[in-house]
Design a protein around this motif. Structure first.
Motif, short mmCIF file in Angstrom:
data_model
loop_
_atom_site.label_atom_id
_atom_site.label_comp_id
_atom_site.label_asym_id
_atom_site.label_seq_id
_atom_site.Cartn_x
_atom_site.Cartn_y
_atom_site.Cartn_z
N PHE A 11 1.38 -1.85 -19.16
CA PHE A 11 -0.02 -1.89 -18.78
C PHE A 11 -0.16 -1.49 -17.33
O PHE A 11 0.72 -1.71 -16.50
CB PHE A 11 -0.58 -3.30 -18.97
N LYS A 12 -1.30 -0.92 -17.00
CA LYS A 12 -1.60 -0.62 -15.60
C LYS A 12 -1.99 -1.91 -14.90
O LYS A 12 -2.61 -2.80 -15.48
CB LYS A 12 -2.74 0.40 -15.52
N ALA A 13 -1.62 -1.98 -13.63
CA ALA A 13 -1.94 -3.17 -12.85
C ALA A 13 -2.77 -2.87 -11.62
O ALA A 13 -3.47 -3.75 -11.11
CB ALA A 13 -0.65 -3.89 -12.44
N ASN A 14 -2.71 -1.64 -11.14
CA ASN A 14 -3.44 -1.34 -9.91
C ASN A 14 -3.60 0.16 -9.72
O ASN A 14 -2.77 0.94 -10.19
CB ASN A 14 -2.70 -1.93 -8.70
N GLU A 665 3.76 1.41 -11.36
CA GLU A 665 5.21 1.55 -11.36
C GLU A 665 5.77 1.50 -9.94
O GLU A 665 6.83 0.92 -9.70
CB GLU A 665 5.61 2.85 -12.05
N VAL A 666 5.05 2.11 -9.00
CA VAL A 666 5.51 2.10 -7.62
C VAL A 666 5.56 0.68 -7.08
O VAL A 666 6.54 0.25 -6.45
CB VAL A 666 4.60 2.99 -6.74
N GLU A 667 4.48 -0.09 -7.32
CA GLU A 667 4.43 -1.46 -6.83
C GLU A 667 5.48 -2.33 -7.52
O GLU A 667 6.10 -3.20 -6.88
CB GLU A 667 3.03 -2.04 -7.03
N GLN A 668 5.67 -2.11 -8.83
CA GLN A 668 6.68 -2.88 -9.53
C GLN A 668 8.08 -2.56 -9.01
O GLN A 668 8.92 -3.46 -8.86
CB GLN A 668 6.60 -2.61 -11.03
N ALA A 673 12.69 -4.16 -5.83
CA ALA A 673 13.60 -3.93 -4.71
C ALA A 673 13.54 -5.06 -3.70
O ALA A 673 14.56 -5.48 -3.13
CB ALA A 673 13.26 -2.60 -4.04
N LYS A 674 12.34 -5.60 -3.50
CA LYS A 674 12.17 -6.71 -2.56
C LYS A 674 12.89 -7.96 -3.07
O LYS A 674 13.57 -8.66 -2.29
CB LYS A 674 10.69 -7.00 -2.35
#
Length: 832
Positions: A11-14, A665-668, A673-674
């Motif tokens: 799902f999209k989140a942002n 996907e970038v934020e996930q 990574a964090k």
């Protein structure tokens, strides 16, 4: 409703703003530098500098007073830019760096209305709304002249092109032209010939002749030496600019004989300038029959001696475009024309062929769409009869003319090369974009009796389109097969479209129509609060969707399920089953009308926009609003998603078009990574504590910015008998920024009686070993002290009471001791 399709993915989140297309020109002066590389224009409180090659805004210059810019001018040597604000301040800019080099009061008692540099770029003349004309030396920074006598607003100033003559010309509200001598500091002449506002002054290269134009529909040729009018030419239109042509033959412009010729432009024409005495127009100077359709005004060439019009530009289809401003880059050979609806057109000064177009201000954006098979372009419909097509990679703009009234809606066919538009003029147009990105109108149709407010193209093949109108009818328009060929637009102009079917569908305005993915069903949404389902192509009614409390703004079919989504002015979105017309779900969250809705994530989520300027992302399965996006300041009328479903496009009443990028996907990936980095650091921290490397452990814990972890390290140091004395050495060896963070953590620990001892130990170390001056220099020291004092005082009072109680208890213990009892006498065994 069915479960999500397998393989849908996450799902999209942002969404995040990838690019904004904002207004950069809202009227007023526009100027090109002499190289033709930069364009300067006013936009409210700023002067924007555009890169002509890319169309991007390089820099925005805004004075410190943040008042509207009323006038500006760029020096002939391209080095100095001066702006005037409504606060009566003049600012001199090093515009390449964006710095103000000098700021001074204009001394005018009213805002500056116009300004101009002299040919040497050392003198600046300003004309004010107070009727005064002032001259400034921008090199030595002082005012040189103050000329009074002009009644009303001075709206035009111009220096004589010969710097040795020191002449300044101005025009004010009385329609006269005044010649001022800078040497004598006096008015040499008041030149009277016009009966309305003078709009332009231009000089011949030799400086002997001046041409003036006005809104009184005449142009006047003046002898500069005698200040007398030598010829008055009636031009039969209000003129915004009149420019002398080179005294050379130019057959393409109708200039076949020697003598004075000039161009006029105004409320019916395009503004063109040329330099007298230059090389002329050359062999390529001509009017091209294949000029772009966006060139819709009239340009006239006049012979001064006879007063006859020797050439008139052929009027092309489209609305009349009044011109408000023009500029010429001499060395670059570029001509800039500005239309009344804030479009900026750049022409080749010799061939007059259109080279570039810029849309300075789109007013209220009503609809937006992606164009091209790879969504390389976008088309924007704003509060204008013109359409604007932007190439996303370069921001190059095309301005399309085909309608005669405001365009209300857009839609794109499946392959992305053809798109359709509808307007208030009761017509529709089909446009084609070729592989080079050029767009042309290939078909037109009319038949509705009122404004056409919505349009939808067929989904499977490019075979038909559907329109809905304020006349409460829907029309189905077949697409002629001739338009589907790979060739250019058909010969003879746009093809005429004929409606195949017409059906009265609702009792009020039809706001939205949608064609099902299989091209067999049609949905309509109306102001009468209902949506209806129809069978194509004959528009047979299949059912009615009733349940909204106010009118519907948008209807959309799901790409995967037999479901219809509707957006209403009651602030809700509803999902309906096509089989039984029942309401499956209702989404509530918008505080105002929902204007657009679109399916994303292969039909498992919804993206909506409202009149409150907000966008919302919904997950259908659990009715959850995943994200609210706030970037617009007015009604979001336009919403469209890309073919790959990775981007979204919105347009709103705030004149902004925003390109959104799916960053889920970038934020996930960043979050993952964090988390991995924190796990690694935590393991490293545990190893350091085990190895009793406390200094490294403390520094690592502080870098993680976790007060509890830092507290754990401090407690570990204090528990170790051998390392307890190392606490001071460890803390004092930290960097200053680490000590500041530690002090901030101590404030938190000190609020808890369980951890206050650790906090007080650290504070004691800092207070004993750091100089007061160094402590006071810590960032946030004052706030930390204010937070530490009350809790420290409370801990001190609590410890004092405990000590007092312990002392009293010890006193009682010593005073309550009983005397030693005497030993009992022993009894002899014989007595027993």
């Amino acid at each position: 409703m069915g479960e999500p399709v397998a393989g849908v993915g996450r799902f999209k989140a942002n969404y995040a703003v990838e690019r904004k297309i904002e207004p950069f020109y809202k009227g007023g002066k526009v100027q090109l530098d002499q190289t033709g590389q930069h364009l300067f224009c006013i936009c409210g409180t700023k002067v924007n500098i555009l890169d002509v090659a890319s169309g991007a805004v390089l820099r925005s210059l805004e004075q410190e007073d943040q008042e509207d810019i009323t006038a500006f001018d760029l020096s002939p040597d391209n080095e100095v830019l001066v702006t005037a604000s409504r606060a009566l301040l003049l600012a001199q800019w090093a515009w390449r760096e964006g710095n103000i080099t000098r700021l001074w009061k204009a001394i005018h008692t009213a805002p500056v209305a116009t300004m101009a540099f002299d040919p040497t770029s050392t003198l600046l003349a300003t004309g004010g709304c107070d009727g005064a004309v002032r001259v400034w030396d921008v090199v030595r920074h002082y005012g040189t002249h103050h000329f009074r006598g002009s009644p009303g607003v001075v709206h035009l100033v111009a220096f004589h092109p010969d710097p040795a003559r020191l002449l300044l010309f101005s025009s004010a509200a009385d329609a006269t032209i005044r010649a001022w001598s800078l040497q004598d500091q006096s008015c040499l002449a008041v030149m009277t010939a016009h009966y309305s506002a003078v709009t332009s002054l231009t000089f011949s290269t030799d400086g002997h002749t001046m041409l003036s134009s006005g809104r009184d529909k005449i142009c006047v040729v003046w002898d500069v030496q005698s200040h007398q009018a030598t010829r008055t030419v009636p031009v039969f239109e209000s003129v915004e600019a009149a420019v002398l042509l080179p005294e050379e033959p130019a057959p393409g412009l109708g200039v076949k004989s020697e003598g004075l010729h000039f161009l006029t432009a105004g409320d019916q024409g395009v503004c063109v300038q040329a330099r007298v005495g230059s090389r002329g127009w050359g062999r390529s100077g001509h009017w091209s029959a294949s000029s772009p359709r966006s060139l819709t005004g009239l340009l006239r060439v006049w012979e001064a001696a006879s007063g006859q019009c020797v050439c008139t530009q052929r009027r092309l289809p489209g609305p009349r475009q009044e011109l408000t401003h023009c500029a010429l880059a001499h060395r670059a050979g570029l001509l800039l024309a500005v239309t009344a609806d804030h479009n900026l057109l750049l022409y080749n000064a010799c061939s007059l062929r259109l080279q570039k177009q810029f849309a300075g201000y789109s007013e209220e954006v009503l609809d937006v769409r992606f164009l091209g098979p790879k969504d390389s372009h976008i088309v924007v419909a704003s509060n204008s009869p013109s359409l604007k097509v932007f190439e996303l990679q370069t921001t190059a703009c095309q301005i399309l003319h085909g309608h005669t009234d405001i365009v209300l809606a857009l839609d794109v066919f499946r392959k992305g090369w053809l798109f359709a538009s509808c307007a208030k003029d009761q017509s529709i147009c089909i446009w084609r974009m070729n592989k080079a990105g050029k767009v042309a109108c290939v078909a037109q149709g009319s038949g509705h009796t009122r404004s056409v407010g919505t349009i939808c193209c067929s989904r499977l093949k490019e075979t038909f389109l559907v329109t809905g109108s304020q006349d409460c009818t829907v029309k189905v328009w077949p697409v002629p097969e001739a338009l589907l060929s790979k060739g250019a637009a058909p010969d003879g102009g746009p093809v005429l479209l004929q409606a195949q079917a017409t059906q009265r569908c609702h009792d009020k305005d039809i706001n939205s129509v949608a064609v099902a993915p299989n091209d067999k069903l049609l949905a309509t949404g109306s102001q009468d609060r209902t949506a209806k389902l129809w069978a194509l192509p004959q528009c047979q009614l299949l059912g009615v969707f009733s349940g909204h409390r106010r009118g519907l703004w948008c209807v959309q079919f799901s790409p995967t399920d037999q479901v219809l989504a509707t957006a209403s002015a009651d602030g809700t979105i509803k999902l309906w089953a096509l089989q039984d017309f029942s309401c499956l779900k209702t989404f509530e969250g918008h505080d105002a009308s929902v204007l657009k809705v679109a399916f994303v994530s292969r039909g498992t989520q919804l993206l909506s926009s409202g009149s409150d300027g907000l966008m919302k992302l919904w997950t259908i399965k659990n009715n959850e609003c995943v994200k609210t996006l706030d970037a617009h300041e007015d009604k979001v009328w336009g919403l469209h998603c890309s073919r790959l479903d990775d981007r979204a496009l919105t347009g709103a009443g705030d004149s902004c078009v925003i390109l959104w990028k799916d960053v889920t996907e970038v934020e996930q990936a960043e979050e993952q990574a964090k988390r991995e980095e924190e796990v690694v650091k935590q393991q490293e921290l545990d190893n350091l504590l085990h190895e009793k490397r406390y200094l490294r452990a403390l520094g690592l814990a502080i870098s993680l910015d976790r007060p509890h972890t830092v507290l754990t390290v401090i407690q570990a140091i204090r528990r170790d008998p051998e390392a307890c004395e190392k606490l001071g050495a460890t803390v004092l060896r930290l960097r200053r920024d680490q000590k500041e963070a530690l002090l901030r953590f101590c404030v938190t620990w000190n609020t808890n009686s369980r951890h206050c001892h650790d906090a007080q130990d650290v504070l004691g170390l800092l207070l004993r070993h750091e100089a007061p001056e160094e402590l006071l220099a810590y960032r946030g020291m004052q706030a930390s002290l204010e937070a530490l004092l009350p809790y420290t005082e409370r801990h001190f009072q609590r410890l004092s009471r405990t000590l007092q109680a312990a002392t009293f208890l010890d006193f009682l213990w010593h005073n309550m001791k009983l005397p030693t009892l005497p030993a009992a006498p022993s009894v002899a065994p014989s007595a027993l």
